[in-house]
Enzyme design. Structure first.
Site, PDB file in Angstrom:
ATOM      1  N   LYS A 143       9.277  10.379  -2.554  1.00 14.15           N
ATOM      2  CA  LYS A 143       9.026   9.106  -2.945  1.00 14.15           C
ATOM      3  C   LYS A 143       7.572   8.756  -3.027  1.00 14.15           C
ATOM      4  O   LYS A 143       6.856   8.711  -1.860  1.00 14.15           O
ATOM      5  CB  LYS A 143       9.714   8.175  -2.144  1.00 14.15           C
ATOM      6  CG  LYS A 143       9.636   6.526  -2.410  1.00 14.15           C
ATOM      7  CD  LYS A 143      10.424   5.833  -1.556  1.00 14.15           C
ATOM      8  CE  LYS A 143      10.416   4.179  -1.497  1.00 14.15           C
ATOM      9  NZ  LYS A 143       9.113   3.799  -1.378  1.00 14.15           N
ATOM     10  N   TYR A 151       9.247   8.988   7.142  1.00 16.23           N
ATOM     11  CA  TYR A 151       7.793   9.252   7.297  1.00 16.23           C
ATOM     12  C   TYR A 151       7.622  10.339   8.190  1.00 16.23           C
ATOM     13  O   TYR A 151       8.289  10.279   9.235  1.00 16.23           O
ATOM     14  CB  TYR A 151       7.065   7.844   8.011  1.00 16.23           C
ATOM     15  CG  TYR A 151       6.981   6.626   6.919  1.00 16.23           C
ATOM     16  CD1 TYR A 151       6.280   6.589   6.194  1.00 16.23           C
ATOM     17  CD2 TYR A 151       8.229   5.621   7.061  1.00 16.23           C
ATOM     18  CE1 TYR A 151       6.151   5.421   5.172  1.00 16.23           C
ATOM     19  CE2 TYR A 151       7.971   4.597   6.350  1.00 16.23           C
ATOM     20  CZ  TYR A 151       6.895   4.463   5.349  1.00 16.23           C
ATOM     21  OH  TYR A 151       7.188   3.316   4.427  1.00 16.23           O
ATOM     22  N   THR A 204       8.896   9.856   2.128  1.00 14.84           N
ATOM     23  CA  THR A 204       7.649   8.701   1.509  1.00 14.84           C
ATOM     24  C   THR A 204       6.138   9.245   1.513  1.00 14.84           C
ATOM     25  O   THR A 204       6.140   9.967   2.739  1.00 14.84           O
ATOM     26  CB  THR A 204       7.597   7.416   2.277  1.00 14.84           C
ATOM     27  OG1 THR A 204       8.934   6.968   1.824  1.00 14.84           O
ATOM     28  CG2 THR A 204       6.735   6.451   1.812  1.00 14.84           C
ATOM     29  N   ARG A 232      -3.227  -4.878   3.773  1.00 15.58           N
ATOM     30  CA  ARG A 232      -2.130  -5.938   3.214  1.00 15.58           C
ATOM     31  C   ARG A 232      -2.689  -7.249   4.127  1.00 15.58           C
ATOM     32  O   ARG A 232      -2.617  -7.402   5.373  1.00 15.58           O
ATOM     33  CB  ARG A 232      -0.765  -5.697   3.947  1.00 15.58           C
ATOM     34  CG  ARG A 232      -0.201  -4.399   3.154  1.00 15.58           C
ATOM     35  CD  ARG A 232       0.961  -4.024   3.928  1.00 15.58           C
ATOM     36  NE  ARG A 232       1.444  -2.731   3.337  1.00 15.58           N
ATOM     37  CZ  ARG A 232       2.363  -1.981   3.648  1.00 15.58           C
ATOM     38  NH1 ARG A 232       3.299  -2.543   4.540  1.00 15.58           N
ATOM     39  NH2 ARG A 232       2.552  -0.806   3.224  1.00 15.58           N
ATOM     40  N   SER A 252      15.419   2.932   6.168  1.00 11.98           N
ATOM     41  CA  SER A 252      13.934   3.171   6.525  1.00 11.98           C
ATOM     42  C   SER A 252      13.893   3.823   7.758  1.00 11.98           C
ATOM     43  O   SER A 252      14.655   3.504   8.690  1.00 11.98           O
ATOM     44  CB  SER A 252      13.266   1.851   6.677  1.00 11.98           C
ATOM     45  OG  SER A 252      11.946   1.957   6.983  1.00 11.98           O
ATOM     46  N   HIS A 277       5.107   1.976  -3.715  1.00 12.21           N
ATOM     47  CA  HIS A 277       5.395   1.270  -2.234  1.00 12.21           C
ATOM     48  C   HIS A 277       5.475  -0.118  -2.324  1.00 12.21           C
ATOM     49  O   HIS A 277       4.869  -0.871  -1.510  1.00 12.21           O
ATOM     50  CB  HIS A 277       4.302   1.835  -1.296  1.00 12.21           C
ATOM     51  CG  HIS A 277       4.726   1.844   0.040  1.00 12.21           C
ATOM     52  ND1 HIS A 277       5.205   2.925   0.672  1.00 12.21           N
ATOM     53  CD2 HIS A 277       4.998   0.946   0.982  1.00 12.21           C
ATOM     54  CE1 HIS A 277       5.290   2.687   1.661  1.00 12.21           C
ATOM     55  NE2 HIS A 277       5.423   1.764   2.071  1.00 12.21           N
TER      56      HIS A 277
END
Length: 367
Positions: free
Chosen positions: A230, A129, A155, A164, A106, A254
């Site tokens: 992605k 990113y 991504t 969230r 990541s 995701h």
């Protein structure tokens, strides 16, 4: 207790981890409908096994972007893995290498690309990113290249962070002893405490919301590495990805952490596969917990799958040994599924080996 399937690691991880950290890894967006659906959808796809086939030899090897791996099971990018275990990304990298498969690091890792490369040999992808400062993006890509990473996983489903609610309740923030190591020295600020989620605030301040297909073209001008996109869920975007000249697509929602009430990835997979017409490989992540799930994904046209949470929870439970065991269990289950379905190699895992909910009812033969 003997662990017999990858799902059993989650309960151990929940006991070991601070609530804020467990909730960060485990939760999805809003009502978490898609989080449940990512799993439930697999249960609606059934097998059509063939019998009396010599399955004394099973070959699970495959080639991903020209790199040979032991099985079509790879590790998805997950942020901040040292929250789960002190060895974090190092343990995941070593376990993936030992299993002969690919690890994706990541951007928001707690170990940087150089540190992960130093763990030893292995095929590694770098998940990217796109930040507002394109010089930072170019630096990250160049560093990944120099560190021997083999592909960029762009991504594209995160112009803003999904809602969230567990992170909001917990005021999620990176523990003070950890940092986003890839960003050290890049003047990107740091994740601070916020009135809701520290991560959401940080993403809002740094990630480029204007990202578009022209930026995929720009990325191709600054790297020789293959680019996987992605976050694709539709045929329309799959066709645009092909037109943009990307090297592959990862069908992903995701981990159900962005927009709730999107389809489970296994339900979106075949639409994307049909749209690309074999021009580039299509991969999938989301909800894969069994070797049977891997088989179903390949039967629907995936060239391989990525797992995220199983690696994280096993890392939290038992470190590198846990991750190795997860990869071995998925491999063993997948091999067994192939044998019991009458498939000796990946090319024999064809669409007629499964029955999906959207298939037309089969006409019963006349007696």
């Amino acid at each position: 207790m003997e662990i017999t399937n990858v799902m059993e690691y989650e309960a151990i991880a929940k006991e070991k981890l601070p609530k804020m950290v467990y909730d960060y890894y485990a939760s999805g967006a809003e009502d978490q409908w898609t989080l449940q659906e990512n799993r439930n959808a697999f249960s609606r796809i059934l097998f059509r096994p063939r019998i009396l086939i010599d399955v004394s030899k099973i070959d699970m090897t495959t080639s991903i972007l020209g790199f040979n791996i032991s099985m079509p099971i790879m590790i998805a990018p997950t942020a901040m893995l040292k929250m789960a275990h002190p060895e974090g990304e190092y343990a995941i990298a070593r376990a993936a290498s030992a299993a002969g498969t690919i690890m994706t690091l990541s951007s928001w890792a707690t170990s940087n690309v150089e540190e992960v490369a130093s763990t030893g040999p292995g095929i590694r992808f770098f998940q990217l990113y796109v930040m507002k400062d394109r010089n930072v993006v170019a630096q990250l890509v160049r560093r990944a290249e120099r560190a021997g990473f083999k592909a960029i996983v762009l991504t594209v489903d995160t112009p803003r962070l999904g809602r969230r609610e567990a992170d909001i309740k917990n005021r999620f923030n990176l523990p003070p002893h950890l940092t986003l190591k890839n960003f050290e020295g890049l003047d990107l600020g740091k994740m601070d405490k916020a009135d809701d989620s520290g991560l959401a605030s940080y993403v809002s301040s740094q990630v480029d919301r204007s990202l578009s297909w022209k930026d995929v073209k720009w990325l191709q001008t600054i790297t020789h590495l293959p680019i996987l996109v992605k976050g694709v869920l539709t045929a329309e975007d799959a066709r645009l990805a092909v037109e943009a000249g990307v090297s592959g697509i990862i069908v992903s929602n995701h981990g159900a952490r962005q927009l709730d009430y999107v389809p489970a990835t296994i339900m979106a997979l075949e639409e994307v596969v049909k749209a690309v017409q074999g021009r580039i490989p299509v991969f999938v992540d989301g909800g894969i917990r069994r070797g049977t799930d891997v088989f179903k994904a390949l039967a629907l046209g995936a060239s391989g799958i990525f797992v995220g949470r199983p690696a994280v929870f096993s890392l939290a439970a038992h470190g590198e040994a846990g991750v190795r065991k997860v990869l071995q269990m998925l491999r063993d289950e997948f091999e067994l599924t192939m044998a019991l379905s009458g498939c000796r190699s990946l090319k024999e895992i064809t669409r007629d080996r499964i029955l999906a909910p959207w298939d037309s009812p089969r006409i019963a033969p006349r007696l």
